[in-house]
Design a protein around this motif. Structure first.
Motif, PDB file in Angstrom:
ATOM      1  N   ILE A 116       0.884  -1.164   0.000  1.00  0.00           N
ATOM      2  CA  ILE A 116       0.000   0.000   0.000  1.00  0.00           C
ATOM      3  C   ILE A 116       0.922   1.214   0.000  1.00  0.00           C
ATOM      4  CG2 ILE A 116      -1.749   1.286   1.279  1.00  0.00           C
ATOM      5  CD1 ILE A 116      -2.531  -1.402   2.602  1.00  0.00           C
ATOM      6  N   PRO A 117       0.747   2.140  -0.951  1.00  0.00           N
ATOM      7  CA  PRO A 117       1.663   3.282  -1.030  1.00  0.00           C
ATOM      8  C   PRO A 117       1.756   4.042   0.297  1.00  0.00           C
ATOM      9  CG  PRO A 117       0.210   3.230  -2.936  1.00  0.00           C
ATOM     10  CD  PRO A 117      -0.283   2.188  -1.984  1.00  0.00           C
ATOM     11  N   ILE A 118       2.967   4.476   0.625  1.00  0.00           N
ATOM     12  CA  ILE A 118       3.199   5.188   1.872  1.00  0.00           C
ATOM     13  C   ILE A 118       2.561   6.577   1.850  1.00  0.00           C
ATOM     14  CG2 ILE A 118       5.394   6.228   1.252  1.00  0.00           C
ATOM     15  CD1 ILE A 118       6.303   5.433   4.158  1.00  0.00           C
ATOM     16  N   LYS A 119       2.172   7.054   0.665  1.00  0.00           N
ATOM     17  CA  LYS A 119       1.542   8.378   0.586  1.00  0.00           C
ATOM     18  C   LYS A 119       0.283   8.431   1.442  1.00  0.00           C
ATOM     19  CE  LYS A 119      -1.535   7.754  -3.298  1.00  0.00           C
ATOM     20  NZ  LYS A 119      -1.968   8.148  -4.592  1.00  0.00           N
ATOM     21  N   HIS A 120      -0.416   7.302   1.592  1.00  0.00           N
ATOM     22  CA  HIS A 120      -1.619   7.274   2.422  1.00  0.00           C
ATOM     23  C   HIS A 120      -1.267   7.606   3.868  1.00  0.00           C
ATOM     24  CE1 HIS A 120      -4.211   5.660  -0.717  1.00  0.00           C
ATOM     25  NE2 HIS A 120      -3.188   4.884  -1.061  1.00  0.00           N
ATOM     26  N   LEU A 121      -0.242   6.955   4.396  1.00  0.00           N
ATOM     27  CA  LEU A 121       0.201   7.211   5.767  1.00  0.00           C
ATOM     28  C   LEU A 121       0.699   8.645   5.915  1.00  0.00           C
ATOM     29  CD1 LEU A 121       0.907   6.171   8.630  1.00  0.00           C
ATOM     30  CD2 LEU A 121       3.152   5.558   7.705  1.00  0.00           C
ATOM     31  N   LEU A 122       1.473   9.120   4.957  1.00  0.00           N
ATOM     32  CA  LEU A 122       2.052  10.458   5.057  1.00  0.00           C
ATOM     33  C   LEU A 122       0.994  11.558   4.993  1.00  0.00           C
ATOM     34  CD1 LEU A 122       5.257   9.990   2.864  1.00  0.00           C
ATOM     35  CD2 LEU A 122       5.055   9.960   5.364  1.00  0.00           C
ATOM     36  N   VAL A 123       0.052  11.445   4.074  1.00  0.00           N
ATOM     37  CA  VAL A 123      -0.996  12.470   3.953  1.00  0.00           C
ATOM     38  C   VAL A 123      -1.887  12.470   5.191  1.00  0.00           C
ATOM     39  CG1 VAL A 123      -3.038  13.168   2.638  1.00  0.00           C
ATOM     40  CG2 VAL A 123      -0.960  12.505   1.430  1.00  0.00           C
ATOM     41  N   GLU A 124      -2.277  11.297   5.667  1.00  0.00           N
ATOM     42  CA  GLU A 124      -3.118  11.214   6.859  1.00  0.00           C
ATOM     43  C   GLU A 124      -2.387  11.777   8.077  1.00  0.00           C
ATOM     44  OE1 GLU A 124      -4.036   7.067   6.944  1.00  0.00           O
ATOM     45  OE2 GLU A 124      -5.386   7.208   5.208  1.00  0.00           O
ATOM     46  N   SER A 125      -1.108  11.444   8.223  1.00  0.00           N
ATOM     47  CA  SER A 125      -0.318  11.950   9.354  1.00  0.00           C
ATOM     48  C   SER A 125      -0.104  13.451   9.255  1.00  0.00           C
ATOM     49  CB  SER A 125       1.040  11.248   9.411  1.00  0.00           C
ATOM     50  OG  SER A 125       0.877   9.872   9.577  1.00  0.00           O
ATOM     51  N   LEU A 126       0.134  13.940   8.051  1.00  0.00           N
ATOM     52  CA  LEU A 126       0.320  15.377   7.847  1.00  0.00           C
ATOM     53  C   LEU A 126      -0.927  16.151   8.244  1.00  0.00           C
ATOM     54  CD1 LEU A 126       2.021  17.759   6.693  1.00  0.00           C
ATOM     55  CD2 LEU A 126       0.868  17.325   4.518  1.00  0.00           C
ATOM     56  N   PHE A 127      -2.081  15.693   7.806  1.00  0.00           N
ATOM     57  CA  PHE A 127      -3.317  16.396   8.154  1.00  0.00           C
ATOM     58  C   PHE A 127      -3.632  16.275   9.645  1.00  0.00           C
ATOM     59  CE2 PHE A 127      -3.944  16.948   3.701  1.00  0.00           C
ATOM     60  CZ  PHE A 127      -4.711  18.092   3.613  1.00  0.00           C
TER      61      PHE A 127
END
Length: 119
Positions: free
Chosen positions: A94-105
């Motif tokens: 699963i792309p790490i962008k999901h974790l990064l965007v959710e954590s950023l917000f």
């Protein structure tokens, strides 16, 4: 009548401080959860723009095996971490962008909450 403060040796000031601290932490956790949900939704919008799919339906699914993601695996940040960044059914990344965007917000929502005078 029983005097509860003398019974437990807790002063009202101590109780007020504990309740205030608990409420403060509750607000921080709530803002983080809300931010994670907003980040998760924006990631779905980002992935589905231009594909002809709706934003709400169909449900989230693995791009490799096309299996629907279970609701308890779809919890922002926690779901990605529990699954180790892999699909539960086929093991695809699963792309790490999901974790990064959710954590950023989540961090942005917490920062905005801390910047307000009421928190």
């Amino acid at each position: 009548m029983i005097d509860w403060t003398s019974l437990f040796a807790v002063s009202p000031r101590t109780t007020d401080h504990a309740l205030t601290a608990a409420l403060w932490w509750f607000a921080i956790v709530w803002l983080g959860c809300l931010g994670g949900c907003v980040g998760s939704f924006l990631t779905v919008v980002w992935d589905r723009l231009g594909t002809g799919e709706g934003i709400v339906f169909p449900r989230s699914r693995c791009p490799e095996c096309d299996h629907e993601i279970r609701w308890y695996h779809n919890i922002p940040i926690v779901g990605w971490l529990v699954l180790g960044g892999k699909c539960y059914d086929c093991g695809a990344r699963i792309p790490i962008k999901h974790l990064l965007v959710e954590s950023l917000f989540a961090a942005i929502f917490i920062a905005i909450g801390l910047a307000t005078p009421w928190l």
